[in-house]
Design a protein around this motif. Sequence first.
Motif, PDB file in Angstrom:
ATOM      1  N   GLU A 165      55.365  51.600  53.180  1.00  0.00           N
ATOM      2  CA  GLU A 165      55.298  53.030  53.485  1.00  0.00           C
ATOM      3  C   GLU A 165      53.933  53.462  53.998  1.00  0.00           C
ATOM      4  OE1 GLU A 165      56.537  54.685  49.791  1.00  0.00           O
ATOM      5  OE2 GLU A 165      58.692  54.507  50.240  1.00  0.00           O
ATOM      6  N   GLY A 172      52.011  51.488  55.829  1.00  0.00           N
ATOM      7  CA  GLY A 172      51.718  50.755  57.051  1.00  0.00           C
ATOM      8  C   GLY A 172      51.147  49.365  56.874  1.00  0.00           C
ATOM      9  N   GLY A 201      54.511  49.656  67.375  1.00  0.00           N
ATOM     10  CA  GLY A 201      54.303  50.624  66.315  1.00  0.00           C
ATOM     11  C   GLY A 201      53.519  50.123  65.128  1.00  0.00           C
ATOM     12  N   GLY A 241      59.671  45.346  65.585  1.00  0.00           N
ATOM     13  CA  GLY A 241      59.609  46.780  65.326  1.00  0.00           C
ATOM     14  C   GLY A 241      59.874  47.116  63.876  1.00  0.00           C
ATOM     15  N   ARG A 293      57.298  49.016  61.294  1.00  0.00           N
ATOM     16  CA  ARG A 293      57.626  50.258  60.587  1.00  0.00           C
ATOM     17  C   ARG A 293      57.592  50.100  59.070  1.00  0.00           C
ATOM     18  NH1 ARG A 293      61.603  50.028  64.588  1.00  0.00           N
ATOM     19  NH2 ARG A 293      63.174  49.393  63.046  1.00  0.00           N
ATOM     20  N   GLU A 301      59.689  48.253  57.345  1.00  0.00           N
ATOM     21  CA  GLU A 301      61.074  48.206  56.872  1.00  0.00           C
ATOM     22  C   GLU A 301      61.602  46.788  56.719  1.00  0.00           C
ATOM     23  OE1 GLU A 301      63.051  50.376  59.919  1.00  0.00           O
ATOM     24  OE2 GLU A 301      62.173  52.323  59.353  1.00  0.00           O
TER      25      GLU A 301
END
Length: 337
Positions: free
Chosen positions: A40, A42, A53, A100, A104, A106
Amino acid sequence: MVLDHTVLLGSVIESTIAPQADQVDRAGRFPRSGVTALGEIGLLGLASATAVGGGGAGLAETARVVERLAGVCGSTAMVLLTHYAATAVVEAHGPPSVRGAIARGEHLATLALGEPGDRCALTTTDGGVVLDGARSWVTAAGEADSYVWCCGSAAALVDGDAPGLRAGAPFDGLGLRGCAATPVTADRVEVPADAVAAEGLDQALPVFLALGAVFSLGLTEAMLADTAGRVAERREFAALRARTDLLRVFCDDTVAAVAGGRADARVRAAQARLAGAETATEVGDRLLRLCGFAAARKELALERHYRDALTARVMTPTGDSLREFAGRDAVGQPLFR
């Protein structure tokens, strides 16, 4: 960028990782909430390119994160270490979707390296590639979203839910008890042909070894901090402090060598990983002796850090393998066969 990540990491350590570190160790529980929190802010995407990103950080920045975490929760640090090593391969060869997702925060990746005797085969078929093999241990096994499975000099990106991929029983060992380091088998796991990098090991292993050395440095610094006011023999403590400072110099040079693509980067990384593991275990052993019985109590983090150091020391590649790497280099033989 470094200051922002330092502040954010400190906040997550204080709120989530440090309060749970002892329970992660005692229960052998995977530090899912800590990993989620790192994503969360980064830090799972710290090494990912800004184009997808991510943080666009180099090895020096990821090393600082691993070192700091190692001194708080070794299990969380080891999970992140293998994630960063796997990310090095994904960034060089992986699909945009996975890159990606990592950027993010995730997606958690891990690295599946082999020990001597582990079997592995990548077979080309009409539909792609089939992976068959076994790994004696893989960090975050059964928890990661993908595995960078190294087979010889190649590496295959394998989905964590791929049919035929199975993780073993939960890890119940001496140290690093929450990192889910368990055996994994691959039984005719289908992998897309474009998910195999012929020289993927070259991206993963130097990063893994360099961060492994820094991980041991973080443990050593934490053990010294735990006992700074408890050691009566100041000269002995000063000698341990000096040895740790020398390890830091070695780690800094190793990180620079790997990040800069120096000709000696791979052998330097192997040497640093070996030096780090030996320093952490030997300094920890001496501190336990100097502090007496009180230092072995679980109320002090020294005992947990020392067990983590002992466990990290026997993880692949082992000390014997690392000495073999350095020996080959010393006599002019190829480092990796």
